[in-house]
Design a protein around this motif. Structure first.
Motif, PDB file in Angstrom:
ATOM      1  N   SER A 287       0.865  -1.414   0.040  1.00  0.00           N
ATOM      2  CA  SER A 287      -0.157   0.101   0.049  1.00  0.00           C
ATOM      3  C   SER A 287       0.785   1.325  -0.025  1.00  0.00           C
ATOM      4  N   GLY A 288       1.920   1.379  -0.605  1.00  0.00           N
ATOM      5  CA  GLY A 288       2.827   2.236  -0.835  1.00  0.00           C
ATOM      6  C   GLY A 288       3.807   2.429   0.481  1.00  0.00           C
ATOM      7  N   LYS A 289       3.792   1.768   1.118  1.00  0.00           N
ATOM      8  CA  LYS A 289       4.675   1.874   2.208  1.00  0.00           C
ATOM      9  C   LYS A 289       5.821   0.658   2.185  1.00  0.00           C
ATOM     10  N   ILE A 290       6.994   0.968   2.547  1.00  0.00           N
ATOM     11  CA  ILE A 290       7.976  -0.222   2.325  1.00  0.00           C
ATOM     12  C   ILE A 290       8.106  -0.952   3.689  1.00  0.00           C
ATOM     13  N   LYS A 291       7.887  -2.352   3.532  1.00  0.00           N
ATOM     14  CA  LYS A 291       7.724  -3.218   4.816  1.00  0.00           C
ATOM     15  C   LYS A 291       8.784  -4.358   4.594  1.00  0.00           C
ATOM     16  N   VAL A 292       9.295  -4.822   5.843  1.00  0.00           N
ATOM     17  CA  VAL A 292      10.149  -5.791   5.830  1.00  0.00           C
ATOM     18  C   VAL A 292       9.662  -6.862   6.595  1.00  0.00           C
ATOM     19  N   GLU A 293       9.979  -8.122   5.991  1.00  0.00           N
ATOM     20  CA  GLU A 293       9.368  -9.481   6.804  1.00  0.00           C
ATOM     21  C   GLU A 293      10.716  -9.866   7.609  1.00  0.00           C
ATOM     22  N   LEU A 294      10.715 -10.096   9.050  1.00  0.00           N
ATOM     23  CA  LEU A 294      11.441 -10.534   9.747  1.00  0.00           C
ATOM     24  C   LEU A 294      11.390 -11.958   9.970  1.00  0.00           C
ATOM     25  N   GLY A 295      12.339 -12.775  10.483  1.00  0.00           N
ATOM     26  CA  GLY A 295      11.988 -14.126  10.834  1.00  0.00           C
ATOM     27  C   GLY A 295      12.880 -14.445  12.184  1.00  0.00           C
ATOM     28  N   LEU A 296      12.115 -15.074  12.783  1.00  0.00           N
ATOM     29  CA  LEU A 296      12.687 -15.313  14.169  1.00  0.00           C
ATOM     30  C   LEU A 296      13.279 -16.871  13.950  1.00  0.00           C
ATOM     31  N   ALA A 297      14.575 -16.922  13.914  1.00  0.00           N
ATOM     32  CA  ALA A 297      15.367 -18.076  13.491  1.00  0.00           C
ATOM     33  C   ALA A 297      16.259 -18.572  14.381  1.00  0.00           C
ATOM     34  N   LYS A 298      16.379 -19.917  14.139  1.00  0.00           N
ATOM     35  CA  LYS A 298      17.325 -20.703  14.954  1.00  0.00           C
ATOM     36  C   LYS A 298      18.314 -21.189  13.909  1.00  0.00           C
ATOM     37  N   GLY A 299      19.572 -20.986  14.273  1.00  0.00           N
ATOM     38  CA  GLY A 299      20.837 -21.387  13.227  1.00  0.00           C
ATOM     39  C   GLY A 299      20.875 -22.985  13.073  1.00  0.00           C
ATOM     40  N   ARG A 300      21.000 -23.412  11.764  1.00  0.00           N
ATOM     41  CA  ARG A 300      21.022 -24.792  11.521  1.00  0.00           C
ATOM     42  C   ARG A 300      22.649 -25.268  11.676  1.00  0.00           C
ATOM     43  N   LYS A 301      22.872 -26.472  12.057  1.00  0.00           N
ATOM     44  CA  LYS A 301      24.154 -27.145  11.923  1.00  0.00           C
ATOM     45  C   LYS A 301      24.259 -27.541  10.552  1.00  0.00           C
ATOM     46  N   LEU A 302      25.623 -27.788  10.583  1.00  0.00           N
ATOM     47  CA  LEU A 302      26.053 -28.153   9.132  1.00  0.00           C
ATOM     48  C   LEU A 302      25.372 -29.377   8.482  1.00  0.00           C
ATOM     49  N   HIS A 303      25.309 -30.513   9.489  1.00  0.00           N
ATOM     50  CA  HIS A 303      24.496 -31.518   9.178  1.00  0.00           C
ATOM     51  C   HIS A 303      23.354 -31.500   8.738  1.00  0.00           C
ATOM     52  N   ASP A 304      22.596 -30.531   9.382  1.00  0.00           N
ATOM     53  CA  ASP A 304      21.097 -30.252   9.076  1.00  0.00           C
ATOM     54  C   ASP A 304      21.032 -29.779   7.826  1.00  0.00           C
ATOM     55  N   GLN A 305      21.757 -28.735   7.496  1.00  0.00           N
ATOM     56  CA  GLN A 305      22.106 -28.100   6.056  1.00  0.00           C
ATOM     57  C   GLN A 305      21.965 -29.264   5.143  1.00  0.00           C
ATOM     58  N   ARG A 306      22.966 -30.300   5.136  1.00  0.00           N
ATOM     59  CA  ARG A 306      23.248 -31.231   4.146  1.00  0.00           C
ATOM     60  C   ARG A 306      21.916 -32.270   4.112  1.00  0.00           C
ATOM     61  N   GLU A 307      21.245 -32.406   5.321  1.00  0.00           N
ATOM     62  CA  GLU A 307      20.111 -33.327   5.093  1.00  0.00           C
ATOM     63  C   GLU A 307      19.076 -32.974   4.642  1.00  0.00           C
ATOM     64  N   GLU A 308      19.164 -31.508   4.536  1.00  0.00           N
ATOM     65  CA  GLU A 308      17.752 -30.646   3.816  1.00  0.00           C
ATOM     66  C   GLU A 308      18.341 -30.650   2.426  1.00  0.00           C
ATOM     67  N   LEU A 309      19.344 -30.692   2.055  1.00  0.00           N
ATOM     68  CA  LEU A 309      19.732 -30.315   0.367  1.00  0.00           C
ATOM     69  C   LEU A 309      19.278 -32.067  -0.067  1.00  0.00           C
ATOM     70  N   LYS A 310      19.580 -32.929   0.903  1.00  0.00           N
ATOM     71  CA  LYS A 310      19.509 -34.416   0.353  1.00  0.00           C
ATOM     72  C   LYS A 310      18.194 -34.730  -0.027  1.00  0.00           C
ATOM     73  N   GLN A 311      17.096 -33.946   0.963  1.00  0.00           N
ATOM     74  CA  GLN A 311      15.652 -34.058   0.951  1.00  0.00           C
ATOM     75  C   GLN A 311      15.160 -33.559  -0.302  1.00  0.00           C
TER      76      GLN A 311
END
Length: 160
Positions: free
Chosen positions: A122-146
Motif C-alpha cells: 500500500s505504498g509503504k516499504i515493509k520488511v518481513e523478519l524471521g525469528l530464526a534458529k541456526g542450523r548445524k552443517l549436518h542439518d543443512q546437508r540433510e535438507e539438501l538431500k531431501q
C-alpha cells in the motif's frame, strides 16, 4: 487475497523488492513478523530500483529499539548531496510489546532475528523478519538431500 476474473489468487497492493534466499539454508524460521522501516528519500529511490543486498543482515536491539543492521542499500545515483550511507543501521517500526517479546526470545533461547524480504505494501516499504534458529552443517546437508529426492520424485511423476 483478491480473486481476479481469471481465477488466480493474487495479493493486492504487494510488490516484492528483494528476497533473502540464503537465509532458509542457514536458519530454521520459527516465526514471521512484518515491520515498517524508517528510510531516507534516496534509500526509497534506490529500493524502487531494486538495489538492495541482504548479505549478513540481522536485527540488533539497542536501548529498547530494533534496528536492521548490515543490509546494503546501494547509493542512489541522482541523489546529489543528499546521499545516504549504504550500510547504516535502519530503525524498525514495531510496537513496544513486539520488541520486548523478540528481545526476550533472542536473549533467552539463543535465537536471532533476520530479514526475509523487503516489499511495498500500500505504498509503504515493509520488511518481513524471521525469528530464526541456526542450523548445524549436518542439518543443512540433510535438507539438501531431501530437496534433491523430492525434485527427482517430481520429475518421475511428471514423466508418467
Amino acid at each position: 487475497m483478491v480473486k481476479n476474473n481469471m481465477g488466480n489468487n493474487q495479493t493486492s497492493g504487494i510488490k516484492i523488492i528483494a528476497l533473502n534466499k540464503k537465509v532458509r539454508r542457514f536458519f530454521e524460521i520459527l516465526e514471521n513478523i512484518e515491520a515498517g522501516i524508517s528510510l531516507t528519500g534516496s534509500e526509497v529511490k534506490s529500493l524502487r530500483a531494486g538495489q538492495v543486498s541482504f548479505k549478513d543482515g540481522y536485527v540488533k536491539f539497542q536501548q529498547g529499539e530494533a534496528f536492521l543492521a548490515d543490509v546494503h542499500i546501494a547509493p542512489y545515483e541522482n541523489a546529489g548531496y543528499a546521499q545516504h550511507e549504504p550500510e547504516r543501521k535502519r530503525k524498525l517500526l514495531l510496537h513496544r510489546r513486539e520488541i520486548d517479546r523478540l528481545m526476550g526470545k533472542v536473549e533467552q533461547k539463543g535465537l536471532t532475528v533476520v530479514p526475509l524480504k523487503l516489499y511495498f505494501k500500500s505504498g509503504k516499504i515493509k520488511v518481513e523478519l524471521g525469528l530464526a534458529k541456526g542450523r548445524k552443517l549436518h542439518d543443512q546437508r540433510e535438507e539438501l538431500k531431501q530437496r534433491a529426492v523430492k525434485r527427482d520424485l517430481d520429475r518421475e511423476m511428471a514423466a508418467r
